[in-house]
Design an enzyme around this catalytic site. Structure first.
Site, PDB file in Angstrom:
ATOM      1  CB  SER A 122      -0.842   0.085   1.275  1.00  0.00           C
ATOM      2  OG  SER A 122      -1.775  -0.926   1.336  1.00  0.00           O
ATOM      3  CG  HIS A 143      -1.816  -0.483  -4.350  1.00  0.00           C
ATOM      4  ND1 HIS A 143      -2.213   0.820  -4.198  1.00  0.00           N
ATOM      5  CD2 HIS A 143      -2.142  -1.113  -3.191  1.00  0.00           C
ATOM      6  CE1 HIS A 143      -2.747   0.973  -3.000  1.00  0.00           C
ATOM      7  NE2 HIS A 143      -2.728  -0.176  -2.377  1.00  0.00           N
ATOM      8  CD  GLU A 155      -2.572   3.257  -7.122  1.00  0.00           C
ATOM      9  OE1 GLU A 155      -3.028   4.401  -7.037  1.00  0.00           O
ATOM     10  OE2 GLU A 155      -1.887   2.741  -6.206  1.00  0.00           O
ATOM     11  CG  ASN A 193      -3.188   4.162  -0.436  1.00  0.00           C
ATOM     12  OD1 ASN A 193      -4.414   4.275  -0.351  1.00  0.00           O
ATOM     13  ND2 ASN A 193      -2.569   3.011  -0.260  1.00  0.00           N
TER      14      ASN A 193
HETATM   15  N1  3HC Z   1     -14.605 -10.161  -1.486  1.00  0.00           N
HETATM   16  C1  3HC Z   1     -15.326 -10.702  -2.475  1.00  0.00           C
HETATM   17  N2  3HC Z   1     -16.601 -10.426  -2.689  1.00  0.00           N
HETATM   18  C2  3HC Z   1     -17.189  -9.569  -1.845  1.00  0.00           C
HETATM   19  C3  3HC Z   1     -16.501  -8.955  -0.799  1.00  0.00           C
HETATM   20  C4  3HC Z   1     -15.147  -9.289  -0.638  1.00  0.00           C
HETATM   21  N3  3HC Z   1     -14.398  -8.763   0.341  1.00  0.00           N
HETATM   22  N4  3HC Z   1     -17.335  -8.167  -0.125  1.00  0.00           N
HETATM   23  C5  3HC Z   1     -18.529  -8.271  -0.724  1.00  0.00           C
HETATM   24  N5  3HC Z   1     -18.443  -9.121  -1.773  1.00  0.00           N
HETATM   25  C6  3HC Z   1     -19.482  -9.531  -2.697  1.00  0.00           C
HETATM   26  C7  3HC Z   1     -20.606 -10.117  -1.911  1.00  0.00           C
HETATM   27  O1  3HC Z   1     -20.962 -11.383  -2.444  1.00  0.00           O
HETATM   28  C8  3HC Z   1     -21.710  -9.112  -2.034  1.00  0.00           C
HETATM   29  O2  3HC Z   1     -22.956  -9.651  -2.278  1.00  0.00           O
HETATM   30  P1  3HC Z   1     -23.879 -10.297  -1.092  1.00  0.00           P
HETATM   31  O3  3HC Z   1     -23.925  -9.290   0.026  1.00  0.00           O
HETATM   32  O4  3HC Z   1     -25.167 -10.486  -1.781  1.00  0.00           O
HETATM   33  O5  3HC Z   1     -23.218 -11.555  -0.714  1.00  0.00           O
HETATM   34  C9  3HC Z   1     -21.369  -8.328  -3.282  1.00  0.00           C
HETATM   35  O6  3HC Z   1     -19.945  -8.382  -3.392  1.00  0.00           O
HETATM   36  C10 3HC Z   1     -21.782  -6.899  -3.207  1.00  0.00           C
HETATM   37  O7  3HC Z   1     -21.411  -6.424  -1.939  1.00  0.00           O
HETATM   38  P2  3HC Z   1     -22.047  -5.154  -1.331  1.00  0.00           P
HETATM   39  O8  3HC Z   1     -23.540  -5.233  -1.366  1.00  0.00           O
HETATM   40  O9  3HC Z   1     -21.393  -4.858  -0.030  1.00  0.00           O
HETATM   41  O10 3HC Z   1     -21.623  -4.117  -2.457  1.00  0.00           O
HETATM   42  P3  3HC Z   1     -21.893  -2.604  -2.520  1.00  0.00           P
HETATM   43  O11 3HC Z   1     -22.664  -2.308  -3.711  1.00  0.00           O
HETATM   44  O12 3HC Z   1     -22.397  -2.093  -1.210  1.00  0.00           O
HETATM   45  O13 3HC Z   1     -20.397  -2.034  -2.759  1.00  0.00           O
HETATM   46  C11 3HC Z   1     -18.163  -1.563  -2.214  1.00  0.00           C
HETATM   47  C12 3HC Z   1     -19.386  -2.410  -1.898  1.00  0.00           C
HETATM   48  C13 3HC Z   1     -17.710  -1.789  -3.656  1.00  0.00           C
HETATM   49  C14 3HC Z   1     -17.072  -2.033  -1.263  1.00  0.00           C
HETATM   50  C15 3HC Z   1     -18.515  -0.054  -2.040  1.00  0.00           C
HETATM   51  O14 3HC Z   1     -19.089   0.148  -0.784  1.00  0.00           O
HETATM   52  C16 3HC Z   1     -17.305   0.818  -2.183  1.00  0.00           C
HETATM   53  O15 3HC Z   1     -16.887   1.167  -3.282  1.00  0.00           O
HETATM   54  N6  3HC Z   1     -16.700   1.216  -1.034  1.00  0.00           N
HETATM   55  C17 3HC Z   1     -15.478   1.995  -1.030  1.00  0.00           C
HETATM   56  C18 3HC Z   1     -14.311   1.055  -0.898  1.00  0.00           C
HETATM   57  C19 3HC Z   1     -13.007   1.757  -1.050  1.00  0.00           C
HETATM   58  O16 3HC Z   1     -12.881   2.961  -1.140  1.00  0.00           O
HETATM   59  N7  3HC Z   1     -11.927   0.938  -1.084  1.00  0.00           N
HETATM   60  C20 3HC Z   1     -10.593   1.430  -1.191  1.00  0.00           C
HETATM   61  C21 3HC Z   1      -9.954   1.387   0.162  1.00  0.00           C
HETATM   62  S1  3HC Z   1      -8.328   2.024   0.130  1.00  0.00           S
HETATM   63  C22 3HC Z   1      -7.377   0.712  -0.261  1.00  0.00           C
HETATM   64  O17 3HC Z   1      -7.814  -0.404  -0.387  1.00  0.00           O
HETATM   65  C23 3HC Z   1      -5.936   0.996  -0.441  1.00  0.00           C
HETATM   66  C24 3HC Z   1      -5.090   0.169   0.468  1.00  0.00           C
HETATM   67  O18 3HC Z   1      -3.756   0.341   0.060  1.00  0.00           O
HETATM   68  C25 3HC Z   1      -5.236   0.564   1.929  1.00  0.00           C
END
Ligand code: 3HC
Length: 286
Positions: A122, A143, A155, A193
């Site tokens: 990250s 990434h 990335e 990030n």
């Molecule tokens: N892995 C695989 N599949 C997953 C999962 C996971 N971890 N989490 C959920 N799913 C699947 C599930 O099967 C779920 O369906 P179900 O609930 O019927 O079983 C399906 O995906 C849809 O899940 P959600 O209903 O929770 O989906 P949403 O439409 O609410 O979207 C999201 C979820 C895409 C995570 C959205 O909320 C989002 O975009 N959030 C922002 C996340 C973000 O900003 N991430 C970046 C973080 S920073 C980072 O990662 C950088 C690092 O370096 C720190």
């Protein structure tokens, strides 16, 4: 180096990110080797992947046969030697430079001459990680974002000595995984990030400054700024420890005060409130 066609993918570390990356690889049809330090942790990752694939079957986004074929293409191991035949190995272990240096050093003599070594770090420097091997041209950053199976971006990070071929091969894999890859250089925090970490830290400082609750802050940013999830929910998802580490790593490199983790989340990290993975962070989870 001649970059081979990528047919077999290895993933080292099957925590939330590694399991998500392995899931993407098997869904894309790659023969995939996943490595954890114990059979129990490997099984846990397998169950997590099987669960999410089954949800896709339930929602008719995947057939039973595709689900079975995907799961059958994943082999689990505790041995690094299982990566000998992999054309690309993606590291997703703990965010600790020494651990990554040791791992890359151990992988180099095992993998074949043209295999690409990628890190999902990250906030650490890909160039520093690549210094563990005598063939740094094969090392790139890949990434992914949490949750890896859902977030479209990857990335593709070019370190100081990455070869053009390795960068392009990783980019092509990103596309085959169904992602929207971008190319960037190995600067602190890469692209997302560099922007997201200080932004999240600002959000968390507002908790105390505006004396607002985590629920209300999350409502503010979802209902008022159109974020898909609020900052407290997001940091719980990413992991408080991961966020603190990324903040500290960026602060160390850039010396910008906004990069430094707010004391409140450092205290949470120290108390073991790491978010979803420990069942408690800003919120409580089952
Ligand atoms: N892995 C695989 N599949 C997953 C999962 C996971 N971890 N989490 C959920 N799913 C699947 C599930 O099967 C779920 O369906 P179900 O609930 O019927 O079983 C399906 O995906 C849809 O899940 P959600 O209903 O929770 O989906 P949403 O439409 O609410 O979207 C999201 C979820 C895409 C995570 C959205 O909320 C989002 O975009 N959030 C922002 C996340 C973000 O900003 N991430 C970046 C973080 S920073 C980072 O990662 C950088 C690092 O370096 C720190």
């Amino acid at each position: 180096m001649t970059v081979p066609e990528i047919r077999r993918v290895g993933v080292v570390g099957l925590g939330a990110m590694g399991a998500g990356i392995a899931q993407l690889a098997i869904e894309a049809g790659y023969a995939t080797v996943g490595r954890e330090v114990s059979d129990e942790l490997g099984e846990k990752a397998y169950e997590r992947i099987a669960h999410f694939l089954q949800r896709k079957v339930d929602k008719e986004r995947m057939s039973e046969a595709e689900c079975e074929a995907a799961l059958a293409s994943l082999s689990l191991t505790t041995e690094l030697s299982a990566f000998a035949d992999c054309d690309l190995v993606i590291e997703a272990v703990v965010e600790d430079l020494d651990a990554k240096l040791e791992l890359f050093g151990a992988l180099e003599p095992i993998v074949h001459r043209d295999a690409i070594l990628a890190t999902n770090t990250s906030a650490l420097s890909v160039t520093e990680i690549a210094s563990a091997v005598s063939t740094p041209e094969r090392v790139v950053g890949m990434h992914f974002f949490n949750p890896a199976p859902l977030m479209p971006l990857v990335e593709i990070v070019r370190a100081e000595l990455s070869s053009e071929e390795a960068v392009e091969a990783a980019f092509t894999v990103g596309e085959r995984l169904g992602k929207r890859p971008i190319r960037c250089h190995d600067t602190p925090g890469f692209v997302v990030n560099r922007v997201l970490i200080p932004l999240l830290n600002d959000c968390l400082r507002v908790l105390d400054e505006a004396r607002v609750s985590p629920e209300d802050l999350d409502t503010a940013m979802t209902a008022g700024a159109g974020w898909p999830m609020g900052p407290c929910t997001l940091v719980d998802l990413v992991g408080i420890d991961v966020h603190v580490h990324a903040s500290e790593a960026l602060y160390e490199k850039l010396r910008e005060p906004r990069m430094a983790p707010p004391p409140r989340i450092v205290a949470m990290r120290n108390a073991g409130l790491l978010g979803r993975k420990t069942g408690r962070g800003f919120y409580a989870y089952d």
